[in-house]
Motif scaffolding. Structure first.
Motif, PDB file in Angstrom:
ATOM      1  N   PRO A 184      82.829  45.505  51.745  1.00 43.48           N
ATOM      2  CA  PRO A 184      84.149  45.568  52.374  1.00 43.48           C
ATOM      3  C   PRO A 184      84.484  47.007  52.775  1.00 43.48           C
ATOM      4  O   PRO A 184      84.172  47.950  52.043  1.00 43.48           O
ATOM      5  N   LEU A 185      85.127  47.157  53.916  1.00 45.69           N
ATOM      6  CA  LEU A 185      85.496  48.489  54.386  1.00 45.69           C
ATOM      7  C   LEU A 185      86.411  49.182  53.393  1.00 45.69           C
ATOM      8  O   LEU A 185      86.226  50.358  53.066  1.00 45.69           O
ATOM      9  N   TRP A 186      87.395  48.464  52.886  1.00 45.64           N
ATOM     10  CA  TRP A 186      88.342  49.073  51.953  1.00 45.64           C
ATOM     11  C   TRP A 186      87.644  49.541  50.678  1.00 45.64           C
ATOM     12  O   TRP A 186      87.999  50.581  50.109  1.00 45.64           O
ATOM     13  N   VAL A 217      85.916  52.886  51.267  1.00 49.27           N
ATOM     14  CA  VAL A 217      86.904  53.973  51.293  1.00 49.27           C
ATOM     15  C   VAL A 217      87.358  54.317  49.877  1.00 49.27           C
ATOM     16  O   VAL A 217      87.411  55.492  49.483  1.00 49.27           O
ATOM     17  N   VAL A 218      87.673  53.289  49.091  1.00 51.95           N
ATOM     18  CA  VAL A 218      88.148  53.518  47.723  1.00 51.95           C
ATOM     19  C   VAL A 218      87.072  54.181  46.871  1.00 51.95           C
ATOM     20  O   VAL A 218      87.353  55.122  46.108  1.00 51.95           O
ATOM     21  N   THR A 254      88.304  58.685  53.803  1.00 47.02           N
ATOM     22  CA  THR A 254      88.697  57.703  54.816  1.00 47.02           C
ATOM     23  C   THR A 254      88.135  58.077  56.173  1.00 47.02           C
ATOM     24  O   THR A 254      87.599  57.224  56.899  1.00 47.02           O
TER      25      THR A 254
END
Length: 214
Positions: free
Chosen positions: A55-57, A60-61, A154
């Motif tokens: 997942p993209l999120w 980033v996290v 990000t």
């Protein structure tokens, strides 16, 4: 770094997130700094998110968490054993006057130095430990560390996500992208300071960074 890119791109999803966390964390986890390709890990995390493998999120996290945790470890090392550790380093590698100048700069700029340092590899590896040596309050350090780490992670994950299959080109320019972003931040800060100075002069009082200002 082609071998490292190929290795990361062959990893399973959960391991990709581990690498995306670990490489940024290693960059500043010791006072002397370990120059590792944290930006590359973030870009490739974005590429794999583009492919739907993570997942993209989550990419980033993982990247932001690695940056913040690694910097916090570097700060703790600098705060607790920094001066003793540097005393054992050969002077041909780290000169005491260089450390004194760097810590003086950190005391003068405060958290802003932590934020700006996030965007170039050499500063990213050294600034957290030097902030600990300089005695910067951890609360101040953490606020600026969070801001810089989240923006940095990000930006590079999204860069890889947007590049997709063209990631080799992005990989080659990743370091330059950091410098461009750093330049934009410095230019923006300088412009804001100039605007404040002009407004203060028009209102007949000294700017905050001028003699007599606050």
């Amino acid at each position: 770094m082609a071998w490292l890119s190929d290795t990361i791109l062959r990893l399973a999803g959960p391991l990709v997130l581990v690498v995306t966390f670990a490489l940024p964390a290693l960059e500043a986890s010791t006072l002397l700094g370990i120059v590792v390709p944290g930006e590359l890990a973030l870009v490739l995390g974005g590429v794999l998110a583009h492919q739907g493998r993570v997942p993209l999120w989550a990419a980033v996290v993982a990247g932001a968490a690695g940056a913040v945790v690694g910097d916090s470890l570097g700060y703790a090392v600098g705060r607790r054993v920094g001066e003793r550790l540097l005393a054992r380093v050969p002077r041909r590698l780290v000169e005491p006057r260089q450390v004194e100048r760097a810590t003086a700069l950190l005391r003068r700029l405060g958290g802003r130095a932590v934020f700006v340092g996030r965007f170039t590899a050499a500063l990213r590896a050294l600034v957290p430990g030097l902030a600990g040596i300089a005695g910067m309050a951890y609360r101040t350090f953490l606020v600026w560390n969070l801001a810089g780490g989240v923006l940095w992670a990000t930006g590079f994950v999204l860069l890889g996500f947007a590049a997709g299959g063209a990631y080799p080109t992005v990989e080659r320019v990743a370091g330059w992208a950091g410098l461009v972003l750093l330049g934009a931040i410095v230019a923006g800060a300088a412009a804001a300071a100039l605007v404040r100075r002009r407004r203060s002069r028009r209102q007949g009082r000294p700017a905050p960074d001028e003699p007599g200002g606050r």
